[in-house]
Design an enzyme around this catalytic site. Structure first.
Site, PDB file in Angstrom:
ATOM      1  N   GLU A   3       0.829  -1.215   0.000  1.00  0.00           N
ATOM      2  CA  GLU A   3       0.000   0.000   0.000  1.00  0.00           C
ATOM      3  C   GLU A   3       0.857   1.255   0.000  1.00  0.00           C
ATOM      4  OE1 GLU A   3      -3.066  -0.073  -0.581  1.00  0.00           O
ATOM      5  OE2 GLU A   3      -3.865  -1.970   0.154  1.00  0.00           O
ATOM      6  N   GLU A  13     -18.547  -6.322  -2.325  1.00  0.00           N
ATOM      7  CA  GLU A  13     -17.162  -6.818  -2.260  1.00  0.00           C
ATOM      8  C   GLU A  13     -17.025  -8.221  -2.831  1.00  0.00           C
ATOM      9  OE1 GLU A  13     -14.928  -4.636  -2.293  1.00  0.00           O
ATOM     10  OE2 GLU A  13     -13.754  -5.099  -0.510  1.00  0.00           O
ATOM     11  N   GLU A  62     -12.404   0.321  -9.450  1.00  0.00           N
ATOM     12  CA  GLU A  62     -12.036  -0.580 -10.557  1.00  0.00           C
ATOM     13  C   GLU A  62     -13.055  -0.591 -11.694  1.00  0.00           C
ATOM     14  OE1 GLU A  62     -11.528  -1.226  -7.429  1.00  0.00           O
ATOM     15  OE2 GLU A  62      -9.424  -1.806  -7.263  1.00  0.00           O
ATOM     16  N   ASP A 102      -4.435  -9.630  -8.551  1.00  0.00           N
ATOM     17  CA  ASP A 102      -4.805  -8.665  -9.595  1.00  0.00           C
ATOM     18  C   ASP A 102      -3.656  -7.847 -10.200  1.00  0.00           C
ATOM     19  OD1 ASP A 102      -4.559  -7.409  -7.122  1.00  0.00           O
ATOM     20  OD2 ASP A 102      -6.490  -6.406  -7.150  1.00  0.00           O
TER      21      ASP A 102
HETATM   22  C1  DMJ Z   1      -6.379   0.378  -5.163  1.00  0.00           C
HETATM   23  O1  DMJ Z   1      -5.679   0.799  -4.050  1.00  0.00           O
HETATM   24  C2  DMJ Z   1      -5.460  -0.241  -6.172  1.00  0.00           C
HETATM   25  O2  DMJ Z   1      -6.083  -0.190  -7.408  1.00  0.00           O
HETATM   26  C3  DMJ Z   1      -5.078  -1.655  -5.855  1.00  0.00           C
HETATM   27  O3  DMJ Z   1      -4.333  -2.276  -6.861  1.00  0.00           O
HETATM   28  C4  DMJ Z   1      -6.271  -2.513  -5.566  1.00  0.00           C
HETATM   29  N1  DMJ Z   1      -7.453  -1.753  -5.467  1.00  0.00           N
HETATM   30  C5  DMJ Z   1      -7.447  -0.562  -4.706  1.00  0.00           C
HETATM   31  C6  DMJ Z   1      -8.794   0.117  -4.742  1.00  0.00           C
HETATM   32  O4  DMJ Z   1      -9.851  -0.747  -4.774  1.00  0.00           O
END
Ligand code: DMJ
Length: 916
Positions: free
Chosen positions: A147, A388, A406, A294
């Protein structure tokens, strides 16, 4: 995830680029033609309307950012319900989610480049000055490496990228001297100790001040990390290296990626969700494109785009081939096992996978992108937001929605790829839903439960970093953005990095591993550019023709394995027995069950899948038995239904899921605990009484307020600081006696939610609420009737919110009572006589008490195949004639079957391990 401007012409606008491999570059070129070709399909949107929507996005951003700056800054995030900053350590811990908060003004840093995209250059200049003046990156706090990389390092680099762009233009940022880059470098060095493992995979967490492993660091004992956590560093780290010339960052990120690539499961070419950072063993061997994995895939493709390194594209293509082979079950994307990729690992999908259609656009594979996006849009139309997680038959699995961007991101890329105005209409719906359901006087609040419409006191920084960028760019024409967005690539947090970095400071030795890649035959590229015939045939209704068959996929879905069951019927084979269809009283099913694991390998595989699904189903059933929350909605000025609090129901009194909601003004009862006859009946008569938890049974409180003439009651927890964000909701138990005499509705609020009402009373005196199972009446807000024309009314609303905020810290109870009366934490009402421990208060709710859930049970109609219809009819007939076969009544057989098969499961797990 994402790629700026859908890559429109990005090759041509960056002069000294390294040569591109065909796929991504030509995909980009295809997008150019697509954008110019499409004019038909949904009716085109006029320039005026696009501008109006763009302005609405700007106003919404101001509302979110303005409230953060006014009420939360320098805290990391805004708490939009209580209108104050979220400071880690001062709020109850929310677990891993809090690892994003490093006391470094996260939301400000994450918003930097959004300000420039939204043409708020002056505000950007102010924001950069604030970051330089106020932000400390040396706090004694343990943060997530992932993060911190995507939000803070990415935010600083995005800010730097646009700061130097502005400086070069000659008007703004003339004083800027790479200060953000210096901060980014400082942060980069702080993250490096995380890579001190033999594998080169980073530890998941690091202490900003003390690093890893030292006693004072309070971290460094972790053994596992998620694949996305280790594989989503290369863009930021390479950019840092290339901006500064310090190659170490790119080297470390490459090494982690190389290791993950080595560890891919060799026969399926898939990766698991979590990996041991010391041994490299897969800890979780399920694989999908959502949570946990992802952005690993995203960064492989984008690393190729940004760095021009073919090996990243080859890796991406190898994984993509596997994803399309196993995980993609159009329009679904379902997790599978890496060793048994034909075996689904879950019966539900998570919201994070909504980025994937956007990545497919970048890859150039438009058809499945359109399909998945359409399926997701149908889910959103049903619930206003993407929950979610949702099941394969589109029921809500996890009901929260933290304002994730997203889906907006994929919508933007699909619009860029197809030019189809349908995607503008989708964006318009997203804007409307955000304003209608998530907007509160002090920002935008995450949805606690999309079914009830209740809120969580949370506005994540990614909402500002990503959502507003994608929505604004969706409606923007080229001239609406002050720089050329196509010169940049979007990171996973939508931060902008300039494409010219590809030819700058290239001093990293690249591993030549081409021979390791799977040979992909031509069919692998059938779905990618440059096959323009497939992507963009001269049919302006192309995208629409792909969407059309999916139009009712959610509302009228066939309840069993949509594609695979149909396919097996077409091929003449009998469909495998699925756990969700199993009936213990059906002899045919029992026969199939016996056969599983015996004869053929197909039977064995079916057996394994059946067991997996049984486990999944059983835990799902447990979840479904958990409580459907109720909603307390503040409907009076200035809330107008905007603030919706999550409430727990009671086992007695009016059942709000079956009856109409109850609406009324609130009044505090005296005594506040409601444990004896009320001394202020005139105050609560015809109103909804507020009562404090404790000192007597819930039912006793209900009787006392009912006798005083109250039309409903809200019990507020006496445990200060408790909140539905951190504590599980429960159902208020009766007193073991007949409670039929209680006819008014009773709801329970944790202390934090309760204090929002108490603060509102203090501020506005007259506070009206609606008690229901699902929030309603939001449309009555006079401000929102004018929402298309943002006006100064917002300011007055903000001011109200501010007033609430300033008072919120001071107020404990509206009605003071003697200390004896408010004894804390004595909760005899939670103990039912039959069971005197605390658990008695957490009694299971009635099954299917939520009408939304009932409604969600999918039914067949003309959209299903005849065979599916027959199957469904058959199963319905069986259920009708034998009322004992519903799932709710089969808990025992499932449990015993599971127990019997425990050994098999263990054997299966061993087998998987051996394969590694
Ligand atoms: C974001 O912080 C980024 O896109 C991350 O890769 C996953 N998704 C969150 C928001 O949903």
């Amino acid at each position: 995830m994402s790629e700026a401007g859908g890559g429109r012409g990005f090759g041509s606008s960056v002069p000294q680029r390294a040569p591109w491999s065909l796929v991504a570059a030509t995909a980009a070129l295809c997008l150019v033609s697509a954008t110019s070709v499409w004019t038909a399909g949904a009716s085109p949107m006029s320039r005026e309307e696009k501008q109006k929507l763009g302005n609405q996005v700007l106003e919404m951003f101001d509302h979110a950012y303005g409230n953060y700056m006014e009420h939360a800054y320098p805290a990391d995030e805004l708490m939009p319900l209580t209108c104050r900053g979220r400071v880690r350590g001062q709020e109850p811990s929310r677990g891993d989610v809090d690892d994003a908060l490093g006391k470094f003004s996260l939301t400000l840093i994450d918003s930097l480049d959004t300000l420039v995209v939204l043409n708020k250059t002056k505000e950007f200049e102010d924001a950069v000055r604030k970051v330089l003046r106020d932000v400390n990156l040396d706090n004694d706090v343990v943060v997530s490496v992932f993060e911190t990389n995507i939000r803070v390092l990415g935010g600083l680099l995005g800010g730097h990228s646009l700061a130097i762009m502005l400086k070069e233009k000659g008007e703004y940022m003339q004083w800027y001297n790479d200060e953000l880059l210096q901060m980014a470098k400082q942060l980069g060095y702080k993250l490096l100790p995380a890579f001190n493992t033999t594998s080169g995979l980073p530890y998941p967490r690091i202490n900003l001040k003390f690093g890893i492993r030292k006693p004072e660091a309070r971290t460094g004992t972790e053994t596992d990390t998620c694949t996305a956590c280790a594989g989503t560093l290369i863009l930021e780290f390479a950019a840092l290296s290339r901006f500064t010339g310090a190659t170490i960052f790119e080297e470390y990120a490459r090494k982690a990626l190389d290791f993950l690539w080595e560890k891919r499961q060799r026969s399926s070419n898939l990766v698991g969700v979590t990996i041991n950072i010391h041994t490299g063993d897969w800890v979780r061997k399920d694989s999908g494109v959502g949570a946990g994995i992802d952005s690993y895939y995203e960064y492989l493709l984008k690393a190729y785009v940004l760095l021009g390194d073919d090996s990243f594209l080859e890796r991406f293509n190898t994984h993509y081939d596997a994803i399309m082979r196993y995980i993609s079950q159009p329009p679904l994307l379902l997790d599978v096992h890496i060793h048994k990729p034909m075996l689904n690992a879950r019966t539900w999908m998570d919201a994070l996978l909504a980025f994937f259609p956007g990545l497919q656009v970048l890859k150039g594979d438009i058809r499945p992108a359109i399909e998945t996006h359409e399926m997701l849009y149908q889910v959103i139309k049903k619930h206003n937001f993407l929950p979610e997680a949702f099941t394969t038959d589109f029921r809500v699995h996890w009901a929260q929605h933290p304002l994730r961007p997203e889906f907006a991101e994929s919508t933007y890329f699909l619009y860029k790829a197809t030019g189809d105005p349908y995607y503008l209409e989708v964006g318009k719906t997203l804007i409307e839903n955000l304003n209608k359901y998530a907007r509160v006087p002090c920002g935008f609040a995450a949805m606690k439960d999309v079914r009830t419409g209740s809120h969580e006191d949370r506005m994540d920084s990614f909402f500002l970093a990503e959502m507003f960028k994608y929505l604004y760019l969706l409606f923007a024409d080229k001239e609406d953005v002050i720089f050329d967005i196509e010169d940049y690539i979007f990171t996973t947090e939508a931060h902008l990095l300039p494409l010219w970095l590809s030819t700058t400071n290239q001093r990293i030795s690249k591993k030549n591993t081409t021979s390791e890649y799977t040979e992909l035959d031509d069919s692998n590229f059938d779905w990618t550019c440059p096959n323009t015939q497939i992507l963009f045939p001269n049919d302006p209704l192309y995208a629409q023709s792909i969407r059309e068959p999916l139009k009712n996929v959610v509302d009228k879905s066939c309840p069993r394995g949509i594609i695979r069951v149909e396919e097996s019927f077409r091929s003449g084979a009998k469909p495998p027995l699925r756990a969700r269809d199993f009936m213990a009283t059906n002899p045919e099913h029992l026969e199939i069950l016996k056969k599983m694991g015996a004869a053929s390998s197909i039977d064995a595989e079916d057996g394994l899948r059946f067991m997996q699904e049984m486990i999944e189903l059983s835990s799902q059933q447990q979840k479904e038995q958990q409580l459907p929350p109720r909603a307390v909605q503040i409907v009076s000025h200035p809330f107008f239904g905007r603030v919706v609090l999550t409430a727990g129901p009671a086992q007695f009194g009016l059942d709000l899921s079956k009856h109409k909601e109850t609406r009324g003004f609130v009044a505090s009862s005296k005594p506040y605990n409601g444990c004896s006859e009320l001394t202020n009946p005139e105050a609560v008569m015809g109103k909804i009484a507020l009562i404090q938890r404790g000192q007597c049974m819930f039912a006793e409180k209900a009787r006392n307020i009912q006798n005083a003439g109250a039309i409903g009651g809200i019990v507020i927890d006496d445990n200060e600081g408790s909140s539905s964000d951190t504590a599980p909701l429960f159902q208020m138990a009766g007193d073991g006696k007949d409670t039929d005499d209680i006819t008014i509705p009773m709801l329970f609020l944790f202390s934090k939610e309760g204090s929002i009402i108490l603060d509102a009373i203090r501020e506005y005196e007259e506070v009206e609420v609606l008690l229901s199972d699902k929030a309603k009446d939001r449309g009555k807000d006079p401000e929102m009737e004018n929402e298309e024309q943002p006006s100064s009314e917002n300011d007055s609303q903000n001011q109200s919110a501010e007033q609430i905020a300033s008072s919120s810290q001071e107020v404990d109870l509206v009605d003071q009572e003697s200390p004896e009366e408010s004894s804390v934490n004595s909760h005899p009402e939670s103990l039912s006589p039959a069971d005197t421990d605390n658990a008695a208060s957490i009694s299971p709710p009635e099954q299917n008490s939520n009408p939304t859930e009932n409604h969600e049970t999918t039914s067949l109609d003309g959209e299903c195949t005849d065979l599916d219809n027959q199957l469904q009819e058959q199963s319905e007939t069986e259920e009708d004639s034998n009322p004992n076969v519903s799932w709710g009544k089969k808990v025992q057989p499932i449990d015993s079957i599971l127990a019997d098969w425990n050994e098999d499961i263990e054997a299966f797990e061993m087998m998987e391990k051996d394969e590694l």
